[in-house]
Design a protein around this motif. Structure first.
Motif, mmCIF file in Angstrom:
data_model
loop_
_atom_site.group_PDB
_atom_site.id
_atom_site.type_symbol
_atom_site.label_atom_id
_atom_site.label_comp_id
_atom_site.label_asym_id
_atom_site.label_seq_id
_atom_site.Cartn_x
_atom_site.Cartn_y
_atom_site.Cartn_z
ATOM 1 N N THR A 271 -12.228 -7.896 -2.443
ATOM 2 C CA THR A 271 -11.382 -8.091 -3.620
ATOM 3 C C THR A 271 -10.709 -6.788 -4.017
ATOM 4 O O THR A 271 -9.524 -6.755 -4.351
ATOM 5 C CB THR A 271 -12.218 -8.619 -4.801
ATOM 6 N N ASP A 272 -11.472 -5.693 -3.964
ATOM 7 C CA ASP A 272 -10.894 -4.398 -4.298
ATOM 8 C C ASP A 272 -9.847 -3.980 -3.278
ATOM 9 O O ASP A 272 -8.790 -3.456 -3.631
ATOM 10 C CB ASP A 272 -11.995 -3.330 -4.353
ATOM 11 N N TYR B 89 -8.054 -5.901 -1.333
ATOM 12 C CA TYR B 89 -6.863 -6.741 -1.508
ATOM 13 C C TYR B 89 -6.027 -6.244 -2.680
ATOM 14 O O TYR B 89 -4.802 -6.141 -2.587
ATOM 15 C CB TYR B 89 -7.287 -8.195 -1.730
ATOM 16 N N SER B 90 -6.678 -5.911 -3.782
ATOM 17 C CA SER B 90 -5.966 -5.400 -4.944
ATOM 18 C C SER B 90 -5.233 -4.107 -4.609
ATOM 19 O O SER B 90 -4.074 -3.907 -4.981
ATOM 20 C CB SER B 90 -6.944 -5.167 -6.096
ATOM 21 N N THR C 51 -2.129 -4.790 -2.438
ATOM 22 C CA THR C 51 -0.994 -5.339 -3.184
ATOM 23 C C THR C 51 -0.294 -4.257 -4.001
ATOM 24 O O THR C 51 0.934 -4.260 -4.135
ATOM 25 C CB THR C 51 -1.432 -6.490 -4.112
ATOM 26 N N GLN D 106 -0.367 -3.024 -12.522
ATOM 27 C CA GLN D 106 -1.471 -3.689 -11.831
ATOM 28 C C GLN D 106 -2.609 -2.702 -11.568
ATOM 29 O O GLN D 106 -3.787 -3.047 -11.693
ATOM 30 C CB GLN D 106 -0.987 -4.270 -10.503
ATOM 31 N N ARG E 169 -6.497 -3.021 -12.851
ATOM 32 C CA ARG E 169 -7.633 -3.041 -11.924
ATOM 33 C C ARG E 169 -8.600 -1.904 -12.217
ATOM 34 O O ARG E 169 -9.823 -2.086 -12.188
ATOM 35 C CB ARG E 169 -7.127 -2.944 -10.483
ATOM 36 N N THR F 133 -9.595 1.796 -3.393
ATOM 37 C CA THR F 133 -8.891 1.237 -4.542
ATOM 38 C C THR F 133 -8.427 2.335 -5.489
ATOM 39 O O THR F 133 -7.284 2.351 -5.942
ATOM 40 C CB THR F 133 -9.804 0.259 -5.307
ATOM 41 N N SER G 98 -4.555 3.226 -6.262
ATOM 42 C CA SER G 98 -4.176 2.982 -7.650
ATOM 43 C C SER G 98 -3.662 4.248 -8.312
ATOM 44 O O SER G 98 -2.655 4.238 -9.035
ATOM 45 C CB SER G 98 -5.373 2.428 -8.429
#
Length: 265
Positions: free
Chosen positions: A199-200, A202-203, A206, A222, A226, A240, A244
Motif C-alpha cells: 500500500t505504501d 503504491y502510494s 502514484t 497526496q 499519506r 514512501t 513523498s
C-alpha cells in the motif's frame, strides 16, 4: 536414519543423504552437512544445494554458483526448480555481480517449470532482481510479458504492475503509466495481507507518477496526506518517505510539523 547407515558402513540412499544434509545445515552442523551432502551431490539436487549454501556462507561465490548449477541440472519438480533458481540467481546477482546471468537463470527456470503460475512468479522474480540492479529496461520487458499472459492471479498481477510502474518512473517513461498504476491499484487491497508494504509503495509510485506528469501540487497534496497517515500510525517507510519528500520539495511546500518549526526536511 543416516547415522544408522553410517554405522553399518553402507552407502546412503541419495534422497536420505540429501535430506539429512539439509537437516544438519539447518542445525548449523556444517561439517556433518558437507559430509552427508558429498555422498549424494551427483545424484540429488538437495545435496548439491546444501554444498552451494555452505560455499556461499563461506564467501566462495564461484564455488556456490557451480554447486547451484549442479543442483539445477538435477532438479526435477517445479518446487525444486524454483528454489534452486531463486538461490542461484541471487548468487550471480549480488555475490558475483553478474546481473545478466542472474536474470537469465530466472528466465530459463520460468520455461522449465510445468506450472503456469510458478512460471509467471519466476518472471516476476527476474523483474524484481532487474529492478534492484537498475536494469529498468529489462523490468519493462519482463513485467509487460507477465501482464500480457492469460489467467494471471491477483498477487502476480500486482507484483508485475508495481515493478512495471517503478521501472517507468525511474526511466521517466510516462506512456501508459496511469493504466499501469490503475492495474496495481485494483489489486493492492487484495494483496495487502501478503505484502503489507504494498500500500505504501503504491502510494509512493502514484506520487512519483504525478511528479513526472507535471502535476506537482496534486503530488504534494497526496504526499502530505499519506505522510500524515504514516505519522499517525508511526509507520514511516523509506521508499514512501523519500518519494513523498521529493514531491513536497518540488512543490516548494514549506508546511512544517506541529508548531511549523520542522519543515519538510
Amino acid at each position: 536414519a543416516a547415522s544408522w547407515f553410517q554405522s553399518l558402513g553402507e552407502p546412503f540412499p541419495p534422497a536420505l543423504a540429501a535430506k539429512a544434509a539439509h537437516q544438519a545445515l539447518v542445525a548449523l552442523d556444517t561439517d556433518t552437512a558437507v559430509d552427508l551432502a558429498r555422498s549424494a551431490a551427483t545424484q540429488h539436487w538437495r545435496a548439491a544445494f546444501v554444498l552451494a549454501e555452505v560455499a556461499r556462507a563461506a564467501g566462495d561465490g564461484m564455488q556456490a554458483a557451480l554447486w547451484f548449477e549442479r543442483a539445477a541440472d538435477l532438479a526435477q519438480d517445479d518446487a525444486a526448480i524454483r528454489r534452486v533458481a531463486m538461490a542461484r540467481g541471487a548468487v550471480h546477482a549480488f555475490v558475483l555481480q553478474e546481473p545478466d546471468v542472474a536474470i537469465g537463470v530466472l528466465r530459463d527456470a520460468s520455461q522449465e517449470v510445468s506450472s503456469h503460475e510458478q512460471s509467471l512468479e519466476l518472471l516476476c522474480e527476474a523483474a524484481f532482481t532487474a529492478a534492484l540492479l537498475g536494469d529498468f529496461r529489462e523490468v519493462l520487458t519482463l513485467c509487460r510479458r507477465v501482464l500480457g499472459e492469460p489467467e494471471v492471479d491477483a498477487l502476480t498481477t500486482w507484483t508485475a504492475a508495481i515493478n512495471l510502474g517503478y521501472a517507468q518512473i525511474m526511466l521517466g517513461d510516462v506512456a501508459g503509466i496511469d493504466v499501469t498504476l490503475d492495474v496495481a491499484g485494483r489489486h493492492a487491497e487484495r494483496t495487502r495481507h501478503e505484502h503489507p508494504e504494498g500500500t505504501d509503495l503504491y502510494s509512493a509510485l502514484t506520487v512519483g507518477a504525478k511528479i513526472l506528469l507535471g502535476h506537482v501540487p496534486q503530488a504534494a497534496r497526496q504526499a502530505r496526506e499519506r505522510l500524515d497517515v504514516l505519522g499517525a500510525d508511526r509507520a514511516h517507510r523509506g521508499v514512501t518517505a523519500a518519494i513523498s519528500v521529493e514531491a513536497l520539495l518540488l512543490a516548494g511546500d514549506e508546511r512544517g510539523g506541529e508548531g511549523g518549526e520542522e519543515g519538510v526536511a
